[in-house]
Design a protein around this motif. Structure first.
Motif, PDB file in Angstrom:
ATOM      1  N   MET A 252    -124.194 112.948  43.188  1.00 43.77           N
ATOM      2  CA  MET A 252    -124.760 113.169  42.239  1.00 43.77           C
ATOM      3  C   MET A 252    -125.400 114.561  41.882  1.00 43.77           C
ATOM      4  O   MET A 252    -125.308 115.011  40.839  1.00 43.77           O
ATOM      5  CB  MET A 252    -125.982 112.319  42.040  1.00 43.77           C
ATOM      6  N   ALA A 274    -135.154 114.445  36.937  1.00 36.68           N
ATOM      7  CA  ALA A 274    -135.173 113.478  38.059  1.00 36.68           C
ATOM      8  C   ALA A 274    -136.805 113.344  38.642  1.00 36.68           C
ATOM      9  O   ALA A 274    -137.152 112.262  38.983  1.00 36.68           O
ATOM     10  CB  ALA A 274    -134.285 113.920  39.053  1.00 36.68           C
ATOM     11  N   ARG A 293    -133.147 104.413  41.625  1.00 39.78           N
ATOM     12  CA  ARG A 293    -132.321 104.510  40.406  1.00 39.78           C
ATOM     13  C   ARG A 293    -132.699 105.484  39.261  1.00 39.78           C
ATOM     14  O   ARG A 293    -131.804 106.015  39.010  1.00 39.78           O
ATOM     15  CB  ARG A 293    -132.248 102.985  40.047  1.00 39.78           C
ATOM     16  N   ILE A 294    -133.859 105.431  39.038  1.00 35.13           N
ATOM     17  CA  ILE A 294    -134.318 106.082  37.888  1.00 35.13           C
ATOM     18  C   ILE A 294    -134.095 107.624  38.194  1.00 35.13           C
ATOM     19  O   ILE A 294    -133.863 108.502  37.333  1.00 35.13           O
ATOM     20  CB  ILE A 294    -135.626 105.671  37.419  1.00 35.13           C
ATOM     21  N   HIS A 296    -132.146 109.019  40.355  1.00 34.66           N
ATOM     22  CA  HIS A 296    -130.800 109.338  40.194  1.00 34.66           C
ATOM     23  C   HIS A 296    -130.363 109.419  38.777  1.00 34.66           C
ATOM     24  O   HIS A 296    -129.629 110.607  38.670  1.00 34.66           O
ATOM     25  CB  HIS A 296    -129.979 108.250  40.967  1.00 34.66           C
ATOM     26  N   GLY A 297    -130.562 108.419  38.107  1.00 31.98           N
ATOM     27  CA  GLY A 297    -130.247 108.817  36.630  1.00 31.98           C
ATOM     28  C   GLY A 297    -130.883 110.019  35.951  1.00 31.98           C
ATOM     29  O   GLY A 297    -130.119 110.488  35.257  1.00 31.98           O
ATOM     30  N   HIS A 301    -128.412 112.432  33.941  1.00 34.26           N
ATOM     31  CA  HIS A 301    -128.564 111.877  32.541  1.00 34.26           C
ATOM     32  C   HIS A 301    -127.634 112.780  31.568  1.00 34.26           C
ATOM     33  O   HIS A 301    -127.268 112.171  30.443  1.00 34.26           O
ATOM     34  CB  HIS A 301    -130.075 112.005  32.189  1.00 34.26           C
ATOM     35  N   LEU A 344    -121.345 104.442  40.718  1.00 36.96           N
ATOM     36  CA  LEU A 344    -122.327 105.017  39.687  1.00 36.96           C
ATOM     37  C   LEU A 344    -122.739 104.306  38.483  1.00 36.96           C
ATOM     38  O   LEU A 344    -123.364 104.621  37.507  1.00 36.96           O
ATOM     39  CB  LEU A 344    -121.617 106.479  39.233  1.00 36.96           C
ATOM     40  N   HIS A 346    -124.395 101.663  37.837  1.00 40.81           N
ATOM     41  CA  HIS A 346    -125.562 101.263  37.665  1.00 40.81           C
ATOM     42  C   HIS A 346    -126.649 102.209  36.874  1.00 40.81           C
ATOM     43  O   HIS A 346    -127.648 101.797  36.521  1.00 40.81           O
ATOM     44  CB  HIS A 346    -126.313 100.687  38.907  1.00 40.81           C
ATOM     45  N   LEU A 347    -126.021 103.569  36.736  1.00 41.30           N
ATOM     46  CA  LEU A 347    -126.672 104.443  36.136  1.00 41.30           C
ATOM     47  C   LEU A 347    -126.305 104.697  34.757  1.00 41.30           C
ATOM     48  O   LEU A 347    -126.925 105.457  34.021  1.00 41.30           O
ATOM     49  CB  LEU A 347    -126.508 105.937  36.819  1.00 41.30           C
ATOM     50  N   CYS A 350    -129.236 104.650  31.808  1.00 46.45           N
ATOM     51  CA  CYS A 350    -129.883 106.054  31.944  1.00 46.45           C
ATOM     52  C   CYS A 350    -129.309 107.089  31.301  1.00 46.45           C
ATOM     53  O   CYS A 350    -129.670 107.828  30.427  1.00 46.45           O
ATOM     54  CB  CYS A 350    -129.923 106.600  33.356  1.00 46.45           C
ATOM     55  N   GLU A 375    -135.542 102.247  32.112  1.00 42.41           N
ATOM     56  CA  GLU A 375    -135.234 103.524  32.710  1.00 42.41           C
ATOM     57  C   GLU A 375    -134.648 104.634  31.839  1.00 42.41           C
ATOM     58  O   GLU A 375    -135.310 105.854  31.629  1.00 42.41           O
ATOM     59  CB  GLU A 375    -134.201 103.301  33.548  1.00 42.41           C
TER      60      GLU A 375
END
Length: 443
Positions: A252, A274, A293-294, A296-297, A301, A344, A346-347, A350, A375
């Motif tokens: 990421m 982030a 997770r947020i 990483h999002g 983004h 990836l 699950h992102l 975001c 998120e």
């Protein structure tokens, strides 16, 4: 030494049969006890049975009477042993079910040592692993019971390398176990099994009995070796997961650096978004996995901007309608980039929804209120704050106070008011902490 059956008289000098039964039960509950008594002491014999004696034989008796009672006593002991084996098998099954239910490493290891303690009567159970920085040293990963015992790990490793079984009793235990704080503490029985990874020993699971009545058996040592195998698998899986997580984070960060290399004005933007997103998620008391997770999002983004010609958008003049459409396409492009990548995926919320608006006038889907993933609502506030407090081709960075006032003005319209409130509170604490450390903050 161990006995299968103990046949004792009731009336004896110095210590009668009742006291003997009590002492034996304190020492080891395993032997089957049979009492011999005269007719006049039947009531006392019944008392002995209440204390755990299996049966009594009245004097005078024939040898056949003794043989019959002993046969029944040994059968009872056999059934008891079968029940113990069955219970241990059931415990192994329950352990397998529990370990496959998504427990974290600490919970798995705690369950393992609790089972060694419960099933084998161990007073002290320890899992020790090699220090990754100093392979000759061992670190205690988790333990049960006390006092705190020390193990001669180098000597145990030699035993494991020579494939010798470590099951010792009495004075022999001192070769491997000692207590520097309480030297008079006696370990009456000790067993240990290696933890192996691809054939190499990287740790050990050990159990000690401080009670003279509990002496570990070879069957129990084999059982603990199974627990050790489970512990090794759990530790190995956790290490693999940590390595994967590190790779994931590095991937990421690589994406974020690639994006920023295209646009000098967004240098550090993904990192700051982030960071702000993490602060908001923590202020909202979200679970740690959601916070990660947020965060990483936040790094990912704007990944869709890789597919946009930034040189056309970074200009002081207003954007044309076509340029606005190009800019607004980056959430869709970002979704297309990361959705095919399983680790990836699950992102996607975001990346895809961070430009949605609380009043439904955002993009790409025009979601409204709580239809927007939480998120994405968090990222929208973090992203906007950093954009306002950073230099852009079309304007200078806005002061912190003005940026905060703008977020509050747009709450209930562009932003989730709960998220704005959480951010306004946590950003002030964050700024104070940074200033106290002499670190820069938006003015």
């Amino acid at each position: 030494e161990p006995f299968d059956v103990i046949l004792t008289d009731l009336k004896m000098p110095d210590m009668d049969g009742i006291e003997l039964i009590r002492r034996i039960r304190d020492w080891n509950p395993d032997p089957v006890l049979v009492m011999m008594t005269g007719f006049g002491t039947v009531e006392t014999a019944i008392e002995a049975m209440k204390l755990g004696a299996f049966d009594y034989i009245l004097k005078p008796f024939k040898p056949d009477d003794v043989v019959t009672v002993l046969e029944r006593a040994l059968e009872k002991r056999r059934l008891r042993r079968e029940n113990i084996t069955l219970r241990e098998t059931l415990n192994f099954y329950e352990l397998s079910e529990a370990l496959s239910s998504g427990m974290n490493l600490d919970e798995q290891l705690r369950l393992l040592i609790d089972m060694v303690h419960t099933n084998f009567g161990a007073d002290y159970v320890s899992i020790d692993i090699q220090d990754p920085n100093r392979p000759d040293d061992f670190i205690n990963r988790i333990r049960f019971g006390g006092p705190s015992l020390e193990f001669r790990h180098d000597a145990l490793i030699k035993e494991f390398l020579n494939e010798r079984k470590v099951l010792l009793h009495g004075r022999e235990v001192e070769k491997f176990v000692y207590n520097p704080n309480l030297p008079d503490t006696q370990v009456h029985s000790f067993m240990a099994s290696p933890l192996k990874l691809r054939g190499a020993t990287f740790g050990m699971i050990s159990a000690c009995s401080l009670h003279p009545g509990v002496k570990f058996s070879e069957g129990q040592r084999k059982g603990m070796a199974i627990f050790g195998g489970r512990a090794a698998n759990a530790i190995q899986t956790a290490r693999m997961y940590n390595n994967l997580e590190d790779t994931f984070t590095q991937t990421m960060e690589g994406f974020a650096r690639a994006l920023e290399a295209k646009d000098a004005y967004t240098h550090g933007h993904s990192d700051r978004v982030a960071m702000y997103s993490k602060l908001i998620a923590q202020a909202l008391d979200l679970p740690p996995v959601e916070v990660d997770r947020i965060q990483h999002g936040g790094l990912m983004h704007d990944i869709g901007k890789i597919g946009i010609r930034g040189d056309e958008l970074n200009k002081p003049q207003k954007l044309s309608a076509a340029e606005k459409r190009m800019f607004k396409s980056h959430p869709v492009k970002g979704k297309r980039i990361i959705e095919p990548i399983s680790f990836l995926r699950h992102l996607v919320p975001c990346v895809y929804h961070h430009h949605e608006a609380w009043d439904g006038k955002g993009y790409p889907e025009g979601l409204e209120g709580e239809e927007i993933p939480l998120e994405a609502r968090i990222l929208a506030v973090a992203d906007t704050y950093d954009a306002m407090t950073s230099n852009r081709p079309y304007r200078k960075a806005l002061p912190h106070a003005i940026a905060i006032a703008e977020l509050k003005r747009c709450a209930h319209r562009q932003f989730d008011p709960v998220v704005v409130s959480a951010f306004c509170e946590v950003i002030e604490e964050f700024r104070k902490a940074r200033l106290a450390e002499g670190l820069p903050v938006p003015h």
